[in-house]
Design a protein around this motif. Structure first.
Motif, mmCIF file in Angstrom:
data_model
loop_
_atom_site.group_PDB
_atom_site.id
_atom_site.type_symbol
_atom_site.label_atom_id
_atom_site.label_comp_id
_atom_site.label_asym_id
_atom_site.label_seq_id
_atom_site.Cartn_x
_atom_site.Cartn_y
_atom_site.Cartn_z
ATOM 1 N N PRO A 236 -13.551 2.607 6.787
ATOM 2 C CA PRO A 236 -13.362 3.850 6.012
ATOM 3 C C PRO A 236 -12.353 4.806 6.637
ATOM 4 N N GLY A 237 -12.305 4.898 7.967
ATOM 5 C CA GLY A 237 -11.421 5.865 8.615
ATOM 6 C C GLY A 237 -9.969 5.454 8.676
ATOM 7 N N GLU A 238 -9.617 4.285 8.154
ATOM 8 C CA GLU A 238 -8.241 3.793 8.267
ATOM 9 C C GLU A 238 -7.330 4.273 7.134
ATOM 10 N N SER A 239 -7.857 5.047 6.185
ATOM 11 C CA SER A 239 -7.052 5.672 5.117
ATOM 12 C C SER A 239 -6.249 4.638 4.331
ATOM 13 N N ARG A 240 -6.914 3.553 3.950
ATOM 14 C CA ARG A 240 -6.214 2.493 3.222
ATOM 15 C C ARG A 240 -5.660 2.988 1.888
ATOM 16 N N GLU A 241 -6.436 3.784 1.163
ATOM 17 C CA GLU A 241 -5.989 4.256 -0.143
ATOM 18 C C GLU A 241 -4.746 5.136 -0.016
ATOM 19 N N GLU A 242 -4.740 5.993 0.998
ATOM 20 C CA GLU A 242 -3.557 6.840 1.205
ATOM 21 C C GLU A 242 -2.352 5.994 1.597
ATOM 22 N N MET A 243 -2.570 5.024 2.487
ATOM 23 C CA MET A 243 -1.473 4.167 2.925
ATOM 24 C C MET A 243 -0.878 3.390 1.755
ATOM 25 N N ALA A 244 -1.680 3.049 0.777
ATOM 26 C CA ALA A 244 -1.198 2.273 -0.365
ATOM 27 C C ALA A 244 -0.134 3.025 -1.166
ATOM 28 N N THR A 245 -0.007 4.319 -0.959
ATOM 29 C CA THR A 245 0.996 5.115 -1.678
ATOM 30 C C THR A 245 2.283 5.290 -0.879
ATOM 31 N N TRP A 246 2.286 4.861 0.373
ATOM 32 C CA TRP A 246 3.463 5.048 1.229
ATOM 33 C C TRP A 246 4.493 3.953 0.949
ATOM 34 N N GLU A 247 5.722 4.332 0.702
ATOM 35 C CA GLU A 247 6.796 3.370 0.430
ATOM 36 C C GLU A 247 7.821 3.330 1.554
ATOM 37 N N ASP A 248 7.420 3.816 2.727
ATOM 38 C CA ASP A 248 8.301 3.763 3.901
ATOM 39 C C ASP A 248 8.077 2.457 4.662
ATOM 40 N N PRO A 249 9.075 2.020 5.455
ATOM 41 C CA PRO A 249 8.861 0.838 6.295
ATOM 42 C C PRO A 249 7.711 1.076 7.273
ATOM 43 N N ALA A 250 6.906 0.052 7.466
ATOM 44 C CA ALA A 250 5.749 0.156 8.346
ATOM 45 C C ALA A 250 6.187 0.197 9.800
ATOM 46 N N ASP A 251 5.298 0.668 10.647
ATOM 47 C CA ASP A 251 5.523 0.741 12.087
ATOM 48 C C ASP A 251 5.071 -0.576 12.701
ATOM 49 N N LEU A 252 5.988 -1.300 13.334
ATOM 50 C CA LEU A 252 5.662 -2.619 13.881
ATOM 51 C C LEU A 252 4.713 -2.551 15.073
ATOM 52 N N GLU A 253 4.438 -1.357 15.563
ATOM 53 C CA GLU A 253 3.432 -1.219 16.610
ATOM 54 C C GLU A 253 2.011 -1.325 16.057
ATOM 55 N N HIS A 254 1.851 -1.121 14.755
ATOM 56 C CA HIS A 254 0.522 -1.091 14.152
ATOM 57 C C HIS A 254 0.006 -2.519 13.983
ATOM 58 N N TRP A 255 -1.189 -2.777 14.462
ATOM 59 C CA TRP A 255 -1.688 -4.153 14.491
ATOM 60 C C TRP A 255 -1.890 -4.736 13.102
ATOM 61 N N ARG A 256 -2.191 -3.885 12.107
ATOM 62 C CA ARG A 256 -2.408 -4.419 10.766
ATOM 63 C C ARG A 256 -1.118 -4.941 10.131
ATOM 64 N N VAL A 257 0.020 -4.429 10.581
ATOM 65 C CA VAL A 257 1.298 -4.942 10.082
ATOM 66 C C VAL A 257 1.421 -6.424 10.417
ATOM 67 N N TRP A 258 0.943 -6.802 11.597
ATOM 68 C CA TRP A 258 1.061 -8.192 12.028
ATOM 69 C C TRP A 258 0.108 -9.107 11.282
ATOM 70 N N ARG A 259 -0.980 -8.568 10.762
ATOM 71 C CA ARG A 259 -1.855 -9.368 9.904
ATOM 72 C C ARG A 259 -1.101 -9.776 8.632
ATOM 73 N N LEU A 260 -0.272 -8.866 8.123
ATOM 74 C CA LEU A 260 0.545 -9.193 6.954
ATOM 75 C C LEU A 260 1.654 -10.177 7.326
ATOM 76 N N LEU A 261 2.326 -9.936 8.453
ATOM 77 C CA LEU A 261 3.443 -10.795 8.851
ATOM 78 C C LEU A 261 3.001 -12.240 9.060
ATOM 79 N N GLU A 262 1.763 -12.429 9.490
ATOM 80 C CA GLU A 262 1.258 -13.780 9.716
ATOM 81 C C GLU A 262 1.211 -14.596 8.431
ATOM 82 N N THR A 263 1.212 -13.923 7.291
ATOM 83 C CA THR A 263 1.159 -14.627 6.011
ATOM 84 C C THR A 263 2.547 -14.988 5.496
#
Length: 252
Positions: free
Chosen positions: A187-214
């Motif tokens: 709940p504290g990860e603000s997924r709904e808010e992040m879904a509205t962001w259209e900026d490039p993600a920060d490669l330091e964020h671990w969840r970005v790498w979960r996407l890159l693995e796909t």
């Protein structure tokens, strides 16, 4: 060591090579900008070819190695390099120089059997790094690595080193859209808010790498590099079409 980058050589022209560095590990989310990095890549390629470790992996291997010649031809190329002794020294700066000694610690010749004259203890000549072993021929010791010497040599050899911008960085909204059963969003990860962001993600964020693995290898983040060295002899072992993964960062 764990691989941090995958390096591709696209062109070699006189004293300049052009290539790409793919980001493959969340612990290495940016390409090192110091000249020691391309110097370390040159040494890494020399080591792989010298030992017959660079070849063509099956197409089904993600980020598999590529080499347009046979392993035997690769060994011939590095054996004929004008600067092969310098590359051996550079490798020693990175990892320590291997020494052959007898059971009492006296230095041996390259055959691993003949005691060098005058008889000299390795510890009296070299600053040893603590590693030891035996390869079936003789006892082995290693000197300490030498980051200062490697950095100085890199500064002398690498005349220009340019990195481009990172390509294929996903958007924050793409990161938020990924469903991951193994790592559910909290709940504290603000997924709904992040879904509205259209900026490039920060490669330091671990969840970005979960996407890159796909994503397929060619769709993952990469950086174009252009490197010029002081003499084309430093590039005699490089050729367009080479690709390998490396644990090197250029930092010793």
């Amino acid at each position: 060591m764990t691989d941090l980058f995958t390096v591709s050589i696209d062109a070699v022209e006189d004293s300049t090579f052009r290539g790409r560095v793919h980001l493959i590990n969340p612990d290495a989310w940016q390409v090192p900008s110091e000249p020691t990095f391309p110097m370390a890549l040159l040494v890494d390629a020399w080591f792989l070819l010298t030992n017959g470790h660079l070849h063509n992996d099956d197409d089904g291997v993600p980020r598999g190695d590529r080499y347009p010649f046979s392993e035997e031809r690769g060994k011939e190329i590095v054996a004929g390099m004008r600067l092969k002794e310098e590359f051996s020294e550079l490798y020693g700066f990175l990892f320590g120089k291997r020494l052959r000694v007898d059971a009492d610690g006296y230095l041996l010749g390259d055959d691993g059997r003949t005691v060098l004259e005058p008889r000299t203890l390795a510890k009296d000549v070299y600053e040893l790094g603590g590693g030891s072993g035996h390869d079936g021929i003789s006892h082995l010791l290693w000197t300490r690595n030498n980051g200062e010497a490697f950095s100085q040599r890199a500064a002398d050899v690498v005349t220009t080193y340019r990195c481009g911008t990172v390509r294929n960085v996903p958007l924050w909204s793409e990161v938020a859209a990924l469903e991951d059963e193994d790592e559910p969003w909290e709940p504290g990860e603000s997924r709904e808010e992040m879904a509205t962001w259209e900026d490039p993600a920060d490669l330091e964020h671990w969840r970005v790498w979960r996407l890159l693995e796909t994503r397929a290898f060619d769709e993952r983040p990469s950086v174009d590099i252009v490197v010029t060295v002081g003499h084309p002899a430093y590039l005699e072992h490089l050729t367009a079409g080479m690709r390998w993964s490396t644990a090197h960062t250029g930092r010793v």
